[in-house]
Design a protein around this motif. Sequence first.
Motif, PDB file in Angstrom:
ATOM      1  N   ASP A   8       0.850  -1.185   0.000  1.00 24.14           N
ATOM      2  CA  ASP A   8       0.000   0.000   0.000  1.00 24.14           C
ATOM      3  C   ASP A   8       0.890   1.241   0.000  1.00 24.14           C
ATOM      4  O   ASP A   8       1.589   1.500   0.984  1.00 24.14           O
ATOM      5  CB  ASP A   8      -0.880  -0.029   1.251  1.00 24.14           C
ATOM      6  CG  ASP A   8      -1.821   1.165   1.328  1.00 24.14           C
ATOM      7  OD1 ASP A   8      -1.732   2.056   0.467  1.00 24.14           O
ATOM      8  OD2 ASP A   8      -2.634   1.199   2.268  1.00 24.14           O
ATOM      9  N   PRO A   9       0.895   2.021  -1.087  1.00 22.46           N
ATOM     10  CA  PRO A   9       1.797   3.181  -1.152  1.00 22.46           C
ATOM     11  C   PRO A   9       1.455   4.270  -0.146  1.00 22.46           C
ATOM     12  O   PRO A   9       2.239   5.188   0.067  1.00 22.46           O
ATOM     13  CB  PRO A   9       1.620   3.681  -2.591  1.00 22.46           C
ATOM     14  CG  PRO A   9       0.262   3.202  -2.993  1.00 22.46           C
ATOM     15  CD  PRO A   9       0.087   1.873  -2.302  1.00 22.46           C
ATOM     16  N   SER A  10       0.303   4.173   0.488  1.00 18.15           N
ATOM     17  CA  SER A  10      -0.070   5.191   1.473  1.00 18.15           C
ATOM     18  C   SER A  10       0.310   4.787   2.890  1.00 18.15           C
ATOM     19  O   SER A  10       0.141   5.573   3.818  1.00 18.15           O
ATOM     20  CB  SER A  10      -1.582   5.446   1.411  1.00 18.15           C
ATOM     21  OG  SER A  10      -2.316   4.352   1.938  1.00 18.15           O
ATOM     22  N   HIS A  11       0.810   3.563   3.073  1.00 15.76           N
ATOM     23  CA  HIS A  11       1.165   3.097   4.416  1.00 15.76           C
ATOM     24  C   HIS A  11       2.674   3.242   4.594  1.00 15.76           C
ATOM     25  O   HIS A  11       3.452   2.531   3.964  1.00 15.76           O
ATOM     26  CB  HIS A  11       0.734   1.637   4.610  1.00 15.76           C
ATOM     27  CG  HIS A  11       0.675   1.241   6.059  1.00 15.76           C
ATOM     28  ND1 HIS A  11       0.401  -0.038   6.473  1.00 15.76           N
ATOM     29  CD2 HIS A  11       0.846   1.963   7.209  1.00 15.76           C
ATOM     30  CE1 HIS A  11       0.404  -0.089   7.795  1.00 15.76           C
ATOM     31  NE2 HIS A  11       0.674   1.112   8.259  1.00 15.76           N
ATOM     32  N   LEU A  12       3.075   4.160   5.453  1.00 18.43           N
ATOM     33  CA  LEU A  12       4.475   4.534   5.589  1.00 18.43           C
ATOM     34  C   LEU A  12       4.966   4.273   7.008  1.00 18.43           C
ATOM     35  O   LEU A  12       4.173   4.182   7.952  1.00 18.43           O
ATOM     36  CB  LEU A  12       4.656   6.014   5.247  1.00 18.43           C
ATOM     37  CG  LEU A  12       4.123   6.472   3.891  1.00 18.43           C
ATOM     38  CD1 LEU A  12       4.225   7.990   3.772  1.00 18.43           C
ATOM     39  CD2 LEU A  12       4.864   5.798   2.761  1.00 18.43           C
ATOM     40  N   VAL A  13       6.283   4.160   7.137  1.00 14.46           N
ATOM     41  CA  VAL A  13       6.896   4.059   8.459  1.00 14.46           C
ATOM     42  C   VAL A  13       7.959   5.143   8.575  1.00 14.46           C
ATOM     43  O   VAL A  13       8.816   5.289   7.707  1.00 14.46           O
ATOM     44  CB  VAL A  13       7.482   2.650   8.707  1.00 14.46           C
ATOM     45  CG1 VAL A  13       8.480   2.247   7.645  1.00 14.46           C
ATOM     46  CG2 VAL A  13       8.108   2.578  10.088  1.00 14.46           C
ATOM     47  N   LEU A  14       7.855   5.920   9.636  1.00  9.06           N
ATOM     48  CA  LEU A  14       8.781   7.011   9.909  1.00  9.06           C
ATOM     49  C   LEU A  14       9.566   6.681  11.173  1.00  9.06           C
ATOM     50  O   LEU A  14       8.982   6.334  12.195  1.00  9.06           O
ATOM     51  CB  LEU A  14       8.007   8.316  10.117  1.00  9.06           C
ATOM     52  CG  LEU A  14       8.782   9.524  10.662  1.00  9.06           C
ATOM     53  CD1 LEU A  14       9.812  10.014   9.640  1.00  9.06           C
ATOM     54  CD2 LEU A  14       7.820  10.652  11.051  1.00  9.06           C
ATOM     55  N   ALA A  33      -0.951  14.771  10.828  1.00  8.12           N
ATOM     56  CA  ALA A  33      -2.381  15.086  10.777  1.00  8.12           C
ATOM     57  C   ALA A  33      -2.681  16.117   9.699  1.00  8.12           C
ATOM     58  O   ALA A  33      -3.706  16.035   9.012  1.00  8.12           O
ATOM     59  CB  ALA A  33      -2.856  15.578  12.148  1.00  8.12           C
ATOM     60  N   GLU A  34      -1.789  17.101   9.556  1.00 13.25           N
ATOM     61  CA  GLU A  34      -1.976  18.119   8.519  1.00 13.25           C
ATOM     62  C   GLU A  34      -1.983  17.510   7.114  1.00 13.25           C
ATOM     63  O   GLU A  34      -2.572  18.088   6.195  1.00 13.25           O
ATOM     64  CB  GLU A  34      -0.852  19.159   8.613  1.00 13.25           C
ATOM     65  CG  GLU A  34      -0.940  20.056   9.842  1.00 13.25           C
ATOM     66  CD  GLU A  34       0.300  20.925   9.990  1.00 13.25           C
ATOM     67  OE1 GLU A  34       1.151  20.892   9.065  1.00 13.25           O
ATOM     68  OE2 GLU A  34       0.415  21.622  11.014  1.00 13.25           O
ATOM     69  N   HIS A  35      -1.350  16.364   6.965  1.00 11.40           N
ATOM     70  CA  HIS A  35      -1.325  15.676   5.675  1.00 11.40           C
ATOM     71  C   HIS A  35      -2.349  14.546   5.609  1.00 11.40           C
ATOM     72  O   HIS A  35      -2.236  13.644   4.773  1.00 11.40           O
ATOM     73  CB  HIS A  35       0.072  15.123   5.419  1.00 11.40           C
ATOM     74  CG  HIS A  35       1.101  16.177   5.141  1.00 11.40           C
ATOM     75  ND1 HIS A  35       1.723  16.885   6.140  1.00 11.40           N
ATOM     76  CD2 HIS A  35       1.604  16.654   3.964  1.00 11.40           C
ATOM     77  CE1 HIS A  35       2.574  17.749   5.607  1.00 11.40           C
ATOM     78  NE2 HIS A  35       2.524  17.633   4.298  1.00 11.40           N
ATOM     79  N   GLY A  36      -3.328  14.605   6.491  1.00  2.24           N
ATOM     80  CA  GLY A  36      -4.385  13.598   6.475  1.00  2.24           C
ATOM     81  C   GLY A  36      -3.934  12.253   6.976  1.00  2.24           C
ATOM     82  O   GLY A  36      -4.544  11.226   6.645  1.00  2.24           O
ATOM     83  N   THR A  61      -1.497   7.763   4.773  1.00  6.03           N
ATOM     84  CA  THR A  61      -1.772   9.109   4.279  1.00  6.03           C
ATOM     85  C   THR A  61      -1.774   9.104   2.762  1.00  6.03           C
ATOM     86  O   THR A  61      -1.029   8.348   2.136  1.00  6.03           O
ATOM     87  CB  THR A  61      -0.722  10.117   4.781  1.00  6.03           C
ATOM     88  OG1 THR A  61      -0.980  11.404   4.193  1.00  6.03           O
ATOM     89  CG2 THR A  61       0.686   9.683   4.432  1.00  6.03           C
ATOM     90  N   GLN A  62      -2.616   9.929   2.196  1.00 10.29           N
ATOM     91  CA  GLN A  62      -2.676  10.072   0.740  1.00 10.29           C
ATOM     92  C   GLN A  62      -1.832  11.254   0.258  1.00 10.29           C
ATOM     93  O   GLN A  62      -1.830  11.576  -0.924  1.00 10.29           O
ATOM     94  CB  GLN A  62      -4.132  10.273   0.293  1.00 10.29           C
ATOM     95  CG  GLN A  62      -5.036   9.083   0.607  1.00 10.29           C
ATOM     96  CD  GLN A  62      -4.606   7.817  -0.106  1.00 10.29           C
ATOM     97  OE1 GLN A  62      -4.142   7.866  -1.241  1.00 10.29           O
ATOM     98  NE2 GLN A  62      -4.769   6.677   0.566  1.00 10.29           N
ATOM     99  N   ALA A  63      -1.106  11.873   1.161  1.00 12.35           N
ATOM    100  CA  ALA A  63      -0.278  13.025   0.788  1.00 12.35           C
ATOM    101  C   ALA A  63       0.842  12.574  -0.149  1.00 12.35           C
ATOM    102  O   ALA A  63       1.418  11.495   0.036  1.00 12.35           O
ATOM    103  CB  ALA A  63       0.315  13.679   2.026  1.00 12.35           C
ATOM    104  N   PRO A  64       1.169  13.384  -1.170  1.00 13.51           N
ATOM    105  CA  PRO A  64       2.293  13.054  -2.051  1.00 13.51           C
ATOM    106  C   PRO A  64       3.585  12.919  -1.247  1.00 13.51           C
ATOM    107  O   PRO A  64       3.859  13.719  -0.335  1.00 13.51           O
ATOM    108  CB  PRO A  64       2.352  14.244  -3.011  1.00 13.51           C
ATOM    109  CG  PRO A  64       0.980  14.837  -2.990  1.00 13.51           C
ATOM    110  CD  PRO A  64       0.481  14.630  -1.593  1.00 13.51           C
ATOM    111  N   ASP A  86       9.845   5.357   4.847  1.00 11.81           N
ATOM    112  CA  ASP A  86       9.837   4.248   3.896  1.00 11.81           C
ATOM    113  C   ASP A  86       8.443   3.647   3.839  1.00 11.81           C
ATOM    114  O   ASP A  86       7.595   3.911   4.703  1.00 11.81           O
ATOM    115  CB  ASP A  86      10.853   3.181   4.321  1.00 11.81           C
ATOM    116  CG  ASP A  86      11.352   2.330   3.155  1.00 11.81           C
ATOM    117  OD1 ASP A  86      10.696   2.339   2.088  1.00 11.81           O
ATOM    118  OD2 ASP A  86      12.381   1.666   3.305  1.00 11.81           O
ATOM    119  N   LEU A  87       8.216   2.813   2.815  1.00 11.73           N
ATOM    120  CA  LEU A  87       6.979   2.056   2.725  1.00 11.73           C
ATOM    121  C   LEU A  87       6.957   0.988   3.813  1.00 11.73           C
ATOM    122  O   LEU A  87       7.931   0.249   3.988  1.00 11.73           O
ATOM    123  CB  LEU A  87       6.855   1.367   1.364  1.00 11.73           C
ATOM    124  CG  LEU A  87       6.403   2.197   0.168  1.00 11.73           C
ATOM    125  CD1 LEU A  87       6.453   1.333  -1.092  1.00 11.73           C
ATOM    126  CD2 LEU A  87       4.998   2.731   0.376  1.00 11.73           C
TER     127      LEU A  87
END
Length: 288
Positions: A8-14, A33-36, A61-64, A86-87
């Motif tokens: 899922d390209p919207s699921h990220l790990v920071l 949160a600001e990026h949804g 998040t769907q943010a670019p 990263d993803l």
Amino acid sequence: MSPTSDLDPSHLVLTLSCPDRPGIVAAVAGLLAEHGGNITESQQFGDPLSGLFFMRVQVTTQAPADVLRADLTALAHRFEMSWQLDLAGRPVRTLVMVSTTAHCLNDLAFRQRSEGLPVDLVAVVSNHDLLRPMADFYDIPFHHVPVTSATKAAAEARLLELVEELDVELVVLARYMQILSDDLCRRLQGRVINIHHSFLPSFKGARPYAQAHERGVKLIGATAHYVTGDLDEGPIIEQDVERVDHTHAVEHLVALGQDVERRALARAVRWHAEHRVLLDGTRTIVFR
């Protein structure tokens, strides 16, 4: 292993670390949160010894990605952060180094194929040819790179070539019975995991099971750690033990120890690939 295209390209790990101070969690959560962003997992730790703060966040998040990275860069400057995005679940491109002992290589390859270990085993490198059939069985390219005192520099140069050519992110020493040079350790700092067949810091170097037997230990263990120029001294990621007694001969300790080794190594590799391990000087922070 799930191919990257299935992720899922919207699921990220920071992951991040920085000097500890008030407001870090609020700032990170607020930016996401600001990026949804919807935070699905969050762990943090402030180390009173080093004065550093560590955090791992999974978020959808769907943010670019370029917009999110730009804003994270600005936030990082404000808090003096080191960070990585990263993803979630992306297989980490991994090269495994072995000598003649098969159990750790076999375990990692099996877990990658059958249990979702999030690595992509792109090569096996060995100073012997003995384990080529195992690599062939798992369809992993095998590279025989002999090592002698006269050829050590050339062998390490070949390893670095493979790391570059194959875009390797992680090197695993799965009972690779050679000592890496200080220069190679520096060049691959934080990217090489070794499994040592002992519960470090006890019984360093060669023949640790024989050393343990001579001391009459009641527990044997294995240690997965990052490799540094100091032999068997790198930051520890995971350790495991098995109870033994006076009836166990050295060969029994070896057989039991091999099971402990593969378990500890597999956990360390998984946690590294899932971005759960952060370096804190000579120690690690592991968000399990």
